[in-house]
Design a protein around this motif. Structure first.
Motif, PDB file in Angstrom:
ATOM      1  N   LYS A  49       0.855  -1.213   0.050  1.00  0.00           N
ATOM      2  CA  LYS A  49      -0.052   0.093   0.065  1.00  0.00           C
ATOM      3  C   LYS A  49       0.831   1.190   0.002  1.00  0.00           C
ATOM      4  O   LYS A  49       1.819   1.384   0.878  1.00  0.00           O
ATOM      5  N   THR A  50       0.938   2.080  -0.992  1.00  0.00           N
ATOM      6  CA  THR A  50       1.668   3.260  -1.206  1.00  0.00           C
ATOM      7  C   THR A  50       1.137   4.410  -0.072  1.00  0.00           C
ATOM      8  O   THR A  50       0.176   4.047   0.542  1.00  0.00           O
ATOM      9  N   ASP A  52       0.140   6.877  -0.633  1.00  0.00           N
ATOM     10  CA  ASP A  52      -1.283   7.523  -1.028  1.00  0.00           C
ATOM     11  C   ASP A  52      -2.278   6.464  -1.057  1.00  0.00           C
ATOM     12  O   ASP A  52      -3.452   7.255  -1.336  1.00  0.00           O
ATOM     13  N   GLU A  54      -2.650   3.701  -2.215  1.00  0.00           N
ATOM     14  CA  GLU A  54      -2.929   2.749  -3.655  1.00  0.00           C
ATOM     15  C   GLU A  54      -2.388   1.271  -3.046  1.00  0.00           C
ATOM     16  O   GLU A  54      -1.170   0.997  -2.618  1.00  0.00           O
ATOM     17  N   TYR A  56      -1.156  -2.388  -4.245  1.00  0.00           N
ATOM     18  CA  TYR A  56      -0.760  -2.992  -5.439  1.00  0.00           C
ATOM     19  C   TYR A  56      -0.033  -4.450  -5.120  1.00  0.00           C
ATOM     20  O   TYR A  56       0.208  -4.850  -3.964  1.00  0.00           O
ATOM     21  N   ARG A  88      -7.438  -7.785  -2.048  1.00  0.00           N
ATOM     22  CA  ARG A  88      -7.754  -6.509  -2.045  1.00  0.00           C
ATOM     23  C   ARG A  88      -8.650  -6.059  -0.624  1.00  0.00           C
ATOM     24  O   ARG A  88      -8.359  -5.150  -0.170  1.00  0.00           O
TER      25      ARG A  88
END
Length: 152
Positions: A49-50, A52, A54, A56, A88
């Motif tokens: 998880k970035t 921000d 996001e 991935y 997810r």
């Protein structure tokens, strides 16, 4: 019924790591549990998880970090029990800027016990998992509350 017809309980864990704390030690211990027959791995998926937020997927076969930390041994651990939607959904609870391992495993140590119980006519009617952090906190609280033994 033979032990070959019985499965142990299947659990999943989501372990979240900060990248600066990745050492590979947890991977070594997980492999030791597999080698010792304590657990059987069904699925291992890595997700990030970035900062921000996001989400991935992490392809272990393509990541140099995976080889450095000994994680590439898990690259093929995909039984199909764990779907992309599960990954997810699990990632939703992750903190931004983290990497996590979602691990689905069978408690194979329990198979002989379960087989013996079923042969005796037993059926599992309830089961629960108490998180390790809760157990440690409860034991610490009991230790703090315990009155010291008085000399006789």
């Amino acid at each position: 019924m033979t032990e070959a017809d019985v499965h142990g309980p299947v659990d999943f864990v989501l372990l979240e790591f900060r990248e600066d704390r990745l050492t590979g030690r947890a991977a070594d211990e997980l492999l030791r549990l597999v080698d010792d027959g304590v657990i059987r791995l069904f699925d291992v998926a890595f997700v990030g998880k970035t900062a921000d937020g996001e989400i991935y997927a992490v392809d272990l076969a393509a990541e140099a970090l995976a080889e450095q930390l000994g994680l590439n041994a898990f690259a093929g651990a995909r039984s199909g029990l764990l779907a992309d939607d599960d990954v997810r959904e699990a990632a939703q609870v992750m903190e931004p800027g983290t990497l996590a391992a979602l691990i689905v495993y069978e408690n194979s140590w329990a198979i002989p016990f379960i087989a013996a119980a079923r042969e005796s006519g037993a059926e599992l009617v309830a089961s629960a998992r108490i998180p390790a952090a809760d157990v440690m906190a409860a034991l610490d609280a009991l230790e703090q509350a315990a009155e010291p033994l008085q000399p006789i």
